[in-house]
Design an enzyme around this catalytic site. Sequence first.
Site, PDB file in Angstrom:
ATOM      1  CE  LYS A  11      67.475 -51.288  28.205  1.00 54.04           C
ATOM      2  NZ  LYS A  11      66.900 -49.972  28.612  1.00 54.04           N
ATOM      3  CE1 TYR A  51      66.430 -48.058  23.319  1.00 56.37           C
ATOM      4  CE2 TYR A  51      68.789 -48.456  23.185  1.00 56.37           C
ATOM      5  CZ  TYR A  51      67.562 -48.671  23.801  1.00 56.37           C
ATOM      6  OH  TYR A  51      67.473 -49.493  24.896  1.00 56.37           O
ATOM      7  CG  ASN A 118      65.529 -49.498  32.050  1.00 56.46           C
ATOM      8  OD1 ASN A 118      66.276 -50.055  31.253  1.00 56.46           O
ATOM      9  ND2 ASN A 118      64.586 -48.661  31.671  1.00 56.46           N
ATOM     10  CG  HIS A 121      64.590 -53.112  24.488  1.00 57.18           C
ATOM     11  ND1 HIS A 121      64.021 -51.892  24.268  1.00 57.18           N
ATOM     12  CD2 HIS A 121      64.192 -53.910  23.452  1.00 57.18           C
ATOM     13  CE1 HIS A 121      63.316 -51.930  23.142  1.00 57.18           C
ATOM     14  NE2 HIS A 121      63.412 -53.151  22.623  1.00 57.18           N
ATOM     15  CD  GLU A 132      62.547 -53.012  19.292  1.00 57.24           C
ATOM     16  OE1 GLU A 132      62.354 -53.974  20.063  1.00 57.24           O
ATOM     17  OE2 GLU A 132      62.199 -51.844  19.569  1.00 57.24           O
TER      18      GLU A 132
HETATM   19  P1  DAT Z   1      61.312 -48.432  27.629  1.00 53.94           P
HETATM   20  O1  DAT Z   1      62.698 -49.053  27.691  1.00 53.94           O
HETATM   21  O2  DAT Z   1      60.572 -48.620  28.915  1.00 53.94           O
HETATM   22  O3  DAT Z   1      60.539 -48.871  26.419  1.00 53.94           O
HETATM   23  P2  DAT Z   1      61.800 -45.925  26.243  1.00 53.94           P
HETATM   24  O4  DAT Z   1      61.723 -46.704  24.959  1.00 53.94           O
HETATM   25  O5  DAT Z   1      60.913 -44.731  26.363  1.00 53.94           O
HETATM   26  O6  DAT Z   1      61.533 -46.855  27.511  1.00 53.94           O
HETATM   27  O7  DAT Z   1      63.298 -45.405  26.454  1.00 53.94           O
HETATM   28  C1  DAT Z   1      64.411 -46.214  26.157  1.00 53.94           C
HETATM   29  C2  DAT Z   1      65.380 -46.153  27.322  1.00 53.94           C
HETATM   30  O8  DAT Z   1      65.891 -44.821  27.480  1.00 53.94           O
HETATM   31  C3  DAT Z   1      64.750 -46.497  28.664  1.00 53.94           C
HETATM   32  O9  DAT Z   1      64.753 -47.889  28.920  1.00 53.94           O
HETATM   33  C4  DAT Z   1      65.604 -45.745  29.625  1.00 53.94           C
HETATM   34  C5  DAT Z   1      65.988 -44.487  28.861  1.00 53.94           C
HETATM   35  N1  DAT Z   1      65.085 -43.356  29.127  1.00 53.94           N
HETATM   36  C6  DAT Z   1      63.819 -43.198  28.661  1.00 53.94           C
HETATM   37  N2  DAT Z   1      63.275 -42.048  29.066  1.00 53.94           N
HETATM   38  C7  DAT Z   1      64.228 -41.448  29.817  1.00 53.94           C
HETATM   39  C8  DAT Z   1      64.290 -40.207  30.539  1.00 53.94           C
HETATM   40  N3  DAT Z   1      63.263 -39.349  30.552  1.00 53.94           N
HETATM   41  N4  DAT Z   1      65.430 -39.924  31.214  1.00 53.94           N
HETATM   42  C9  DAT Z   1      66.478 -40.776  31.217  1.00 53.94           C
HETATM   43  N5  DAT Z   1      66.501 -41.936  30.546  1.00 53.94           N
HETATM   44  C10 DAT Z   1      65.392 -42.273  29.866  1.00 53.94           C
HETATM   45 MG    MG Z   2      61.007 -48.554  24.360  1.00 57.03          MG
END
Ligand code: DAT
Ligand code: MG
Length: 138
Positions: A11, A51, A118, A121, A132
């Site tokens: 990212k 997303y 973070n 992805h 994806e």
């Molecule tokens: P991951 O990337 O671990 O699969 P995800 O698909 O649930 O997590 O969410 C996509 C991204 O969105 C994630 O990398 C960081 C952000 N994110 C997820 N949940 C969040 C939250 N509760 N508050 C802030 N950012 C969040």
């Molecule tokens: Mg995810």
Amino acid sequence: MSLQRTLILVKPDGVRRQLVGEVIRRIETKGYNISELKMIQPDRELLAKHYAEHEGKPFYEPLLEFMLSGKVVAIIAEGHRVIEGFRKLAGTTDPTVAEPGTIRGDLACDQGTKVVQNIVHGSDSPESAEREIAIWFN
Ligand code: DAT
Ligand code: MG
């Protein structure tokens, strides 16, 4: 042995912090093969597709803004159980509590921004991976 594919993104925070090589090193030293790799500046349309599952959530707009904020490195990695294996290498979503030893646990922490930044992805299932990969690599 059945080969599996996953979509990995470095990212914009990872690219800005010059962690592309570090992420690639962890993928390769774990034993996965990188089959495609490119650096791109994604547009909103591509990110909305990627997303789609998060549309309507409080962090959705900040997430798109963050992902639009710089270039992204898109990678297809291959290997037996690579989807599960890369998710384990990446660590849990919240980098403050991600296990040390993982990409997120070692290289990131929550900065108090509206969306968690973070570094990487990784696809979460074979269906997500194929969906994806089609989005990022047509
Ligand atoms: P991951 O990337 O671990 O699969 P995800 O698909 O649930 O997590 O969410 C996509 C991204 O969105 C994630 O990398 C960081 C952000 N994110 C997820 N949940 C969040 C939250 N509760 N508050 C802030 N950012 C969040
Ligand atoms: Mg995810």
